[in-house]
Design a protein around this motif. Structure first.
Motif, PDB file in Angstrom:
ATOM      1  N   ARG A   1       0.830  -1.226   0.000  1.00 52.15           N
ATOM      2  CA  ARG A   1       0.000   0.000   0.000  1.00 52.15           C
ATOM      3  C   ARG A   1       0.852   1.259   0.000  1.00 52.15           C
ATOM      4  O   ARG A   1       0.460   2.278  -0.526  1.00 52.15           O
ATOM      5  CB  ARG A   1      -0.901  -0.001   1.252  1.00 52.15           C
ATOM      6  N   THR A   2       2.016   1.161   0.653  1.00 56.73           N
ATOM      7  CA  THR A   2       2.854   2.366   0.743  1.00 56.73           C
ATOM      8  C   THR A   2       3.888   2.414  -0.382  1.00 56.73           C
ATOM      9  O   THR A   2       4.831   3.193  -0.321  1.00 56.73           O
ATOM     10  CB  THR A   2       3.584   2.405   2.094  1.00 56.73           C
ATOM     11  N   GLY A   3       3.717   1.536  -1.372  1.00 54.98           N
ATOM     12  CA  GLY A   3       4.574   1.622  -2.555  1.00 54.98           C
ATOM     13  C   GLY A   3       5.859   0.815  -2.462  1.00 54.98           C
ATOM     14  O   GLY A   3       6.720   0.911  -3.346  1.00 54.98           O
ATOM     15  N   ILE A   4       6.004   0.022  -1.409  1.00 57.63           N
ATOM     16  CA  ILE A   4       7.208  -0.808  -1.303  1.00 57.63           C
ATOM     17  C   ILE A   4       7.026  -2.044  -2.185  1.00 57.63           C
ATOM     18  O   ILE A   4       5.982  -2.691  -2.153  1.00 57.63           O
ATOM     19  CB  ILE A   4       7.479  -1.200   0.169  1.00 57.63           C
ATOM     20  N   ASP A   5       8.044  -2.347  -2.967  1.00 54.08           N
ATOM     21  CA  ASP A   5       7.999  -3.500  -3.861  1.00 54.08           C
ATOM     22  C   ASP A   5       8.223  -4.768  -3.021  1.00 54.08           C
ATOM     23  O   ASP A   5       9.217  -4.851  -2.291  1.00 54.08           O
ATOM     24  CB  ASP A   5       9.108  -3.322  -4.908  1.00 54.08           C
ATOM     25  N   VAL A   6       7.299  -5.728  -3.090  1.00 51.40           N
ATOM     26  CA  VAL A   6       7.425  -6.939  -2.262  1.00 51.40           C
ATOM     27  C   VAL A   6       7.485  -8.170  -3.156  1.00 51.40           C
ATOM     28  O   VAL A   6       6.646  -8.345  -4.042  1.00 51.40           O
ATOM     29  CB  VAL A   6       6.231  -7.094  -1.284  1.00 51.40           C
ATOM     30  N   ARG A   7       8.490  -9.019  -2.911  1.00 46.25           N
ATOM     31  CA  ARG A   7       8.578 -10.288  -3.646  1.00 46.25           C
ATOM     32  C   ARG A   7       8.546 -11.417  -2.621  1.00 46.25           C
ATOM     33  O   ARG A   7       9.305 -11.409  -1.647  1.00 46.25           O
ATOM     34  CB  ARG A   7       9.891 -10.299  -4.432  1.00 46.25           C
ATOM     35  N   MET A   8       7.659 -12.382  -2.856  1.00 45.07           N
ATOM     36  CA  MET A   8       7.482 -13.482  -1.891  1.00 45.07           C
ATOM     37  C   MET A   8       7.983 -14.806  -2.474  1.00 45.07           C
ATOM     38  O   MET A   8       8.086 -14.950  -3.689  1.00 45.07           O
ATOM     39  CB  MET A   8       5.991 -13.660  -1.547  1.00 45.07           C
ATOM     40  N   GLY A   9       8.241 -15.774  -1.599  1.00 45.01           N
ATOM     41  CA  GLY A   9       8.465 -17.157  -2.040  1.00 45.01           C
ATOM     42  C   GLY A   9       9.912 -17.530  -2.314  1.00 45.01           C
ATOM     43  O   GLY A   9      10.177 -18.612  -2.821  1.00 45.01           O
ATOM     44  N   VAL A  10      10.857 -16.653  -1.952  1.00 48.26           N
ATOM     45  CA  VAL A  10      12.264 -16.987  -2.194  1.00 48.26           C
ATOM     46  C   VAL A  10      12.743 -17.953  -1.097  1.00 48.26           C
ATOM     47  O   VAL A  10      12.647 -17.647   0.093  1.00 48.26           O
ATOM     48  CB  VAL A  10      13.132 -15.703  -2.222  1.00 48.26           C
ATOM     49  N   CYS A  11      13.219 -19.130  -1.472  1.00 49.94           N
ATOM     50  CA  CYS A  11      13.621 -20.193  -0.523  1.00 49.94           C
ATOM     51  C   CYS A  11      12.458 -20.536   0.422  1.00 49.94           C
ATOM     52  O   CYS A  11      12.679 -20.847   1.594  1.00 49.94           O
ATOM     53  CB  CYS A  11      14.841 -19.798   0.307  1.00 49.94           C
ATOM     54  N   GLY A  12      11.250 -20.482  -0.110  1.00 48.07           N
ATOM     55  CA  GLY A  12      10.062 -20.719   0.723  1.00 48.07           C
ATOM     56  C   GLY A  12      10.085 -22.078   1.408  1.00 48.07           C
ATOM     57  O   GLY A  12       9.778 -22.200   2.593  1.00 48.07           O
TER      58      GLY A  12
END
Ligand SMILES: NC(=O)c1ccc[n+]([C@@H]2O[C@H](COP(=O)([O-])OP(=O)(O)OC[C@H]3O[C@@H](n4cnc5c(N)ncnc54)[C@H](OP(=O)(O)O)[C@@H]3O)[C@@H](O)[C@H]2O)c1
Length: 368
Positions: A111-122
């Motif tokens: 929401r605040t514009g931070i780029d989020v990437r999920m699932g790395v070495c999940g």
């Protein structure tokens, strides 16, 4: 992320019932700060990293082994602190299934514009925190079976004096396991035979585990070492419908928490597990004796197993067999991710319990 996972590992045994978490701040291709959750109630990994980085956190990428939290717990929400610190992007291993977080941390960041990437070495991260994830996702704790077995397949001499099967190094590891556990469980047979204390004494003592006796008929001696040491940590006596009221009153007077549990078998493990998990217990060490361990495995409740295999011999007439005598692969139990270490003259074999209640022939075809 692998570095973040290694940092997270430093909190093992100290952060529970929280998960282990590690984090790095990376800027211009360089790690500018590291952090990890060091103890329950202490700052989370992200906060430690931000503090260490200071102004360098602005515009940096955060690499973290779990979704940053978005709720006020023992410490303020991490997602808000990341926004304030001016972090530009976040890479996280997986969502935190805790209903207070579960996607809210990621949503707040995005929401605040931070780029989020999920699932790395999940997968690796989920493996690291498997006990925490099991408790949060199922309401049940992580059951760890542990026993010492002599070269002639015995866990004790029958009716004899308590004896030490393993050497000092193995004992230290066994005590360290206690020190990292939230509860230590034994059967009444062990209490009557050994009068144990079940405290962590021979290694770093991280916390005082609840000591739990499975004692259907409330036969635990009120004057035994467990209840004489109740000031060191709580003692639960888990009784069944056949326990006499008078016995339970005596145990309560001696300081025990008497847990009345009608269920047996799988239901019994589930009921006890639910009670322990509701109290924030994540890792439960089941130390025996043979009957209790066999029951734990037979009902498919065990998650992890630690076998200390000794080169010593118990000998004598009719020594008491371990859960499956000398055959550690019988009983349909297979371990995965097996690790074997030598501790002086003993072997320490441990792994995750994989096949639950597989047939004996299947286990013979796939020895662990
Ligand atoms: N080498 C090792 O690592 C190790 C570790 C621990 C103990 N030991 C040895 O093991 C011996 C005791 O073993 P044991 O098999 O006789 O007794 P145990 O497993 O300690 O206790 C068995 C008793 O616990 C009660 N119980 C309650 N819930 C149970 C459940 N879910 N499953 C099984 N039992 C349950 C039952 O009594 P009620 O019906 O009265 O409830 C049962 O008779 C001792 O000699 C001790 O020194 C060795």
């Amino acid at each position: 992320m692998r570095r973040a996972l290694a940092l997270a590992e430093r909190g093992r045994g100290r952060v529970e019932p929280n998960p282990m978490v590690g984090a790095l701040l990376v800027k211009d291709g360089k790690v500018v700060a590291e952090g990890w959750h060091g103890a329950f109630g202490a700052p989370h990994a992200e906060i430690e990293a931000i503090r260490t980085a200071g102004e360098a956190a602005r515009g940096a990428m955060l690499v973290v082994s779990l979704e940053p939290c978005a709720h006020q717990g023992k410490t303020p929400p991490c997602a808000g602190a990341l926004v304030q610190a001016g972090v530009s992007s976040v890479v996280a291993a997986h969502l935190d299934p805790d209903p207070r977080v579960s996607g809210r941390g990621v949503a707040l960041l995005r929401r605040t514009g931070i780029d989020v990437r999920m699932g790395v070495c999940g997968e690796e991260a989920r493996e690291l925190n498997a006990p925490y994830l099991k408790r949060i996702e199922t309401g049940r704790p992580w059951w760890i079976a542990k026993w010492a077995l002599s070269r002639d397949g015995a866990i004790a001499s029958r009716g004899g004096r308590p004896l030490s099967i393993t050497g000092a190094a193995a004992k230290r590891e066994a005590h360290a396991l206690r020190g990292r556990s939230d509860a230590v469980v034994v059967g009444i047979g062990t209490v009557l035979a050994d009068d144990p204390l079940l405290t962590c004494r021979e290694s770093e003592r991280l916390r005082v585990a609840r000591r739990v006796v499975l004692d259907g008929k409330a036969r635990t001696p009120p004057g035994g070492r467990l209840l004489r040491s109740v000031s060191e940590g709580p003692v639960w006596i888990v009784t069944g419908p056949e326990a006499l009221e008078g016995r339970k009153t005596l145990l309560r007077a001696a300081g025990a928490v008497v847990v009345e549990q009608p269920g047996a078998g799988r239901r019994g493990w589930d009921d006890l597990g639910a009670r322990l998990a509701a109290e924030g217990c994540t890792n439960i060490l089941v130390e025996g004796g043979g009957s209790v361990l066999r029951d734990l495995f037979e009902h498919g409740a065990a998650d992890e197993a630690h076998l200390f295999l000794s080169t010593s011999v118990v000998g004598g007439k009719d020594p008491l067999p371990g859960p499956w005598g000398t055959d550690v692969t019988a009983g349909g139990v297979r371990l995965r991710g097996v690790r074997i270490s030598r501790l002086d003259d003993d072997l320490w074999i441990r792994g995750r319990v994989e096949a639950r209640r597989a047939s004996a022939s299947a286990s013979a075809a796939h020895p662990s």
